[in-house]
Design a protein around this motif. Structure first.
Motif, PDB file in Angstrom:
ATOM      1  N   GLU A 322     -96.021 -50.585  -1.118  1.00 50.00           N
ATOM      2  CA  GLU A 322     -96.594 -49.620  -0.189  1.00 50.00           C
ATOM      3  C   GLU A 322     -96.185 -49.865   1.259  1.00 50.00           C
ATOM      4  N   GLU A 323     -95.471 -50.979   1.497  1.00 51.14           N
ATOM      5  CA  GLU A 323     -94.939 -51.219   2.839  1.00 51.14           C
ATOM      6  C   GLU A 323     -93.897 -50.145   3.153  1.00 51.14           C
ATOM      7  N   GLU A 324     -93.937 -49.629   4.370  1.00 50.89           N
ATOM      8  CA  GLU A 324     -93.007 -48.572   4.755  1.00 50.89           C
ATOM      9  C   GLU A 324     -91.585 -49.118   4.841  1.00 50.89           C
ATOM     10  N   ARG A 325     -90.660 -48.382   4.251  1.00 46.40           N
ATOM     11  CA  ARG A 325     -89.267 -48.809   4.224  1.00 46.40           C
ATOM     12  C   ARG A 325     -88.571 -48.466   5.531  1.00 46.40           C
ATOM     13  N   GLU A 326     -87.363 -49.034   5.685  1.00 46.98           N
ATOM     14  CA  GLU A 326     -86.542 -48.678   6.831  1.00 46.98           C
ATOM     15  C   GLU A 326     -86.266 -47.183   6.816  1.00 46.98           C
ATOM     16  N   ARG A 327     -86.157 -46.654   7.994  1.00 46.41           N
ATOM     17  CA  ARG A 327     -85.906 -45.227   8.092  1.00 46.41           C
ATOM     18  C   ARG A 327     -84.491 -44.887   7.608  1.00 46.41           C
ATOM     19  N   ALA A 328     -84.318 -43.633   7.266  1.00 45.29           N
ATOM     20  CA  ALA A 328     -82.986 -43.097   6.962  1.00 45.29           C
ATOM     21  C   ALA A 328     -82.901 -41.753   7.661  1.00 45.29           C
ATOM     22  N   ASP A 437     -78.066 -42.821   9.628  1.00 43.13           N
ATOM     23  CA  ASP A 437     -78.371 -43.686   8.504  1.00 43.13           C
ATOM     24  C   ASP A 437     -78.013 -45.117   8.905  1.00 43.13           C
ATOM     25  N   LEU A 438     -78.946 -46.042   8.690  1.00 38.29           N
ATOM     26  CA  LEU A 438     -78.720 -47.417   9.126  1.00 38.29           C
ATOM     27  C   LEU A 438     -77.551 -48.070   8.406  1.00 38.29           C
ATOM     28  N   ALA A 439     -77.286 -47.652   7.176  1.00 39.52           N
ATOM     29  CA  ALA A 439     -76.145 -48.224   6.459  1.00 39.52           C
ATOM     30  C   ALA A 439     -74.846 -47.908   7.185  1.00 39.52           C
ATOM     31  N   ALA A 440     -74.724 -46.702   7.726  1.00 41.04           N
ATOM     32  CA  ALA A 440     -73.516 -46.336   8.462  1.00 41.04           C
ATOM     33  C   ALA A 440     -73.448 -47.065   9.793  1.00 41.04           C
ATOM     34  N   VAL A 441     -74.591 -47.217  10.472  1.00 45.33           N
ATOM     35  CA  VAL A 441     -74.615 -47.945  11.744  1.00 45.33           C
ATOM     36  C   VAL A 441     -74.144 -49.380  11.524  1.00 45.33           C
ATOM     37  N   ARG A 442     -74.719 -50.028  10.544  1.00 44.08           N
ATOM     38  CA  ARG A 442     -74.358 -51.423  10.293  1.00 44.08           C
ATOM     39  C   ARG A 442     -72.945 -51.560   9.746  1.00 44.08           C
TER      40      ARG A 442
END
Length: 622
Positions: A322-328, A437-442
């Motif tokens: 239930e912890e909020e995930r990283e945003r997308a 999207d954080l995957a693209a940033v990283r």
């Protein structure tokens, strides 16, 4: 039970196994019900033969066929139970896989802030305990619950056919027993939660100690750590005594009540048989049916006990999920949701693959911070960064200088999206990071940290972590560029050498050069160096710094440096004081401004102990 039903819904692919287990349980229950009737019929045949009402030969023939039927039923029941047990084991193993994978997948997408406060050992122990208790309950439930329910229902119906008061007594027993058990479970779960907390804390400390055993031994803290560990588990013993005394005390009263009720039913059957109202065969059938009814009732304690453990474990499990995930794309990513490629047409949006980067227009800065304010804690007295504004052009080298804790590493953490920005805007090649999207940033950033953060596999696996599909030629080229090829090729197994957990078999310089090779292989347009050579000896630092100089060519580099000699070679310096930008300029400009950088140069030239102490306050080693 809601949480247990939620678990079952996690894995719809297991529905065929659930159905198979249910069918096998129904068949097993029906076959078990045949046994009392076969034994009762054989009893009546034997009693009739002994009393002379039938011939012995006729009775022998009858009981022989009944014995054959009994054997057939038992063989069939054995086969059905074995198949059902097999399906139950497979279901439990697959459920464990589903639950473990879902837990790990969710952890991988939680914000960095979650891991800043969570103990590694507690995270791991929660996974092991919760999933073990859940799967054990589901396995027991799948293999036994249907059989218990069907057997109970059938016994009630059959007993009612013989004499309805017996069925009424049995019908009262079940709900009363369940009600008393449920009343007991509330307190039990509170104590179980307290025990789990103690075990989780102890396990978290255990993992920390194991990973830092050299420090523990260096300071002779073995007995201290053992005492704390023992104290946590000793508390669980006291809690278990209270919990178990309460549970088994209540269970003893429940069982005593059930024994009284069943003793009364046995007496009724015996009396009615003696009065000729039941035949001896009927008596045998009823006694066996009541024994069959006793087993589900008394098994209910274990079922409820394991269910309570599963419920307690599932609470911890779902607390993590239930912890909020990283945003997308500027919002929280829901469980199982597909990550989308930023700036792409709707029909082309798909999963971001490793190595994918933000689009790279040539006419905008590579990195831009605009009035960025950030605090790690919402209630902090002052923010770590306060309206920070700067930009780094494509291919430019920017160094950050400021006192320790002044926000230099925080800037790099925010750039990589490890934490959400409080106020302001961060752009990567003109794109607002908050909408990407954080995957693209990283994917657009290669990082070399002060701590190399290597894994326990081979040298090749660690270098190729940036791109697992990289060819051997690319891996070797990256190692050569990082001045790592010479020592790697000297290993017995070369690039397949196992380096141990966190690279413990390597020296500090070797570990850092492998980390640099990993960044080389990633070949990202932005490079972040966060005090990448501060922990190295002079010779290793020269080698790593030479590799970094080559790596920075043609890339936008953000450097948290620890030596003024490194800072002197950058294009511009950003100085920070109390989380605010004080100056931005070239090394030559800032050396004459009288600001932080000029003061550091003066301290270096002074060379006194006091000057060196003040330099260290800014993370500068000389």
């Amino acid at each position: 039970m809601t949480s247990l039903l939620r678990i079952l819904r996690f894995a719809p692919q297991l529905n065929p196994l659930y159905l198979g287990i249910a069918v096998s349980s129904v068949l097993a229950a029906l076959l078990s019900l045949a046994t009392p009737f076969l034994i009762g019929a054989a009893t009546d045949r034997i009693v009739d033969a002994v009393a002379g009402r039938t011939g012995v030969a006729e009775a022998v023939t009858a009981v022989t066929w009944l014995a054959v039927a009994f054997l057939a039923v038992e063989v069939a029941a054995t086969a059905v139970v074995s198949v059902g047990g097999y399906w139950g084991d497979v279901m439990a193993a697959r459920m464990r896989t589903v639950l473990s994978t879902r837990y790990f997948e969710h952890l991988l997408h939680l914000p960095q802030r979650y891991f800043d406060t969570a103990l590694t050992g507690r995270i791991t122990n929660r996974l092991n305990r919760s999933i073990t208790e859940l799967t054990q309950f589901l396995q027991f439930f799948a293999n036994n619950a249907f059989t218990m329910l069907i057997t109970t229902a059938a016994v009630l119906v059959i007993t009612g056919f013989y004499w309805w008061p017996l069925a009424v007594l049995l019908a009262v027993v079940f709900p009363v027993y369940m009600w008393l058990t449920a009343k007991t479970s509330t307190k039990w779960q509170v104590w179980e939660g307290e025990k789990n907390t103690e075990v989780d804390v102890a396990s978290g400390r255990f993992a920390e100690v194991v990973s830092q055993m050299a420090v523990v031994r260096a300071y002779n803290r073995q007995e201290h750590e053992l005492a704390g560990f023992r104290e946590r588990f000793t508390k669980t013993v006291g809690l278990t005594r209270t919990q178990s005394r309460f549970w088994h005390g209540m269970d003893a009263w429940r069982r005593l009540a059930m024994n009284v009720v069943f003793g009364l039913m046995y007496l009724i059957v015996f009396v009615r048989t003696a009065q000729g109202l039941f035949s001896v065969g009927d008596m045998v059938i009823l006694l066996q049916l009541m024994n069959m009814a006793r087993q589900p009732i008394f098994s209910m304690s274990y079922l409820v006990d394991s269910a309570q453990r599963a419920v307690a474990g599932s609470k911890d499990y779902f607390a993590v999920l239930e912890e909020e995930r990283e945003r997308a794309g500027g919002r929280a990513l829901e469980a199982g949701e597909v990550r989308a490629v930023p700036n792409g047409p709707a029909e082309a949006r798909a999963d971001v693959v490793e190595g994918e980067t933000v689009p790279l227009p040539a006419d905008v800065p590579a990195v831009r911070f605009t009035d960025v304010t950030f605090a790690y804690d919402d209630d902090a007295a002052r923010p770590v960064l306060d309206r920070v504004t700067f930009e780094a052009g494509v291919g430019e080298k920017i160094a950050f200088v400021g006192e320790s804790g002044g926000g230099k590493s925080t800037i790099t953490n925010l750039l990589m999206g490890l934490y959400p920005v409080g106020d302001g805007r961060i752009e990567v090649f003109g794109n607002d990071v908050a909408g990407l999207d954080l995957a693209a940033v990283r994917g657009s950033i290669a990082t070399v940290f002060q701590e190399p953060f290597l894994f326990s596999g081979t040298v090749r696996e660690n270098i190729a972590y940036a791109d697992p599909d990289a060819t051997d030629e690319r891996v070797r080229a990256a190692a050569k560029a990082a001045y790592a090829d010479s020592f790697v090729e000297g290993f017995d197994h070369g690039y397949e050498q196992i380096i141990g957990e966190r690279g413990l078999r390597l020296s500090g310089g070797q570990k850092q050069r492998i980390a640099v090779a990993r960044a080389v292989l990633k070949d990202a347009p932005i490079l972040v160096l966060d005090e990448a050579t501060s922990a190295l000896d002079t010779r290793s630092e020269r080698l790593v710094q030479a590799a970094l100089e080559e790596l920075m060519v043609g890339r936008t580099s953000l450097i948290v440096a620890h030596r003024l000699s490194t800072i002197a070679s950058v294009d511009r310096i950003v100085t920070l004081r109390a989380g605010r930008v004080e100056e931005i300029g070239t090394p030559a400009e800032l050396s004459r401004s009288g600001g932080i950088y000029a003061q550091l140069l003066q301290l270096q030239q002074a060379g006194t102990k006091e000057a060196k102490r003040m330099l260290k306050e800014y993370g500068i080693h000389g």
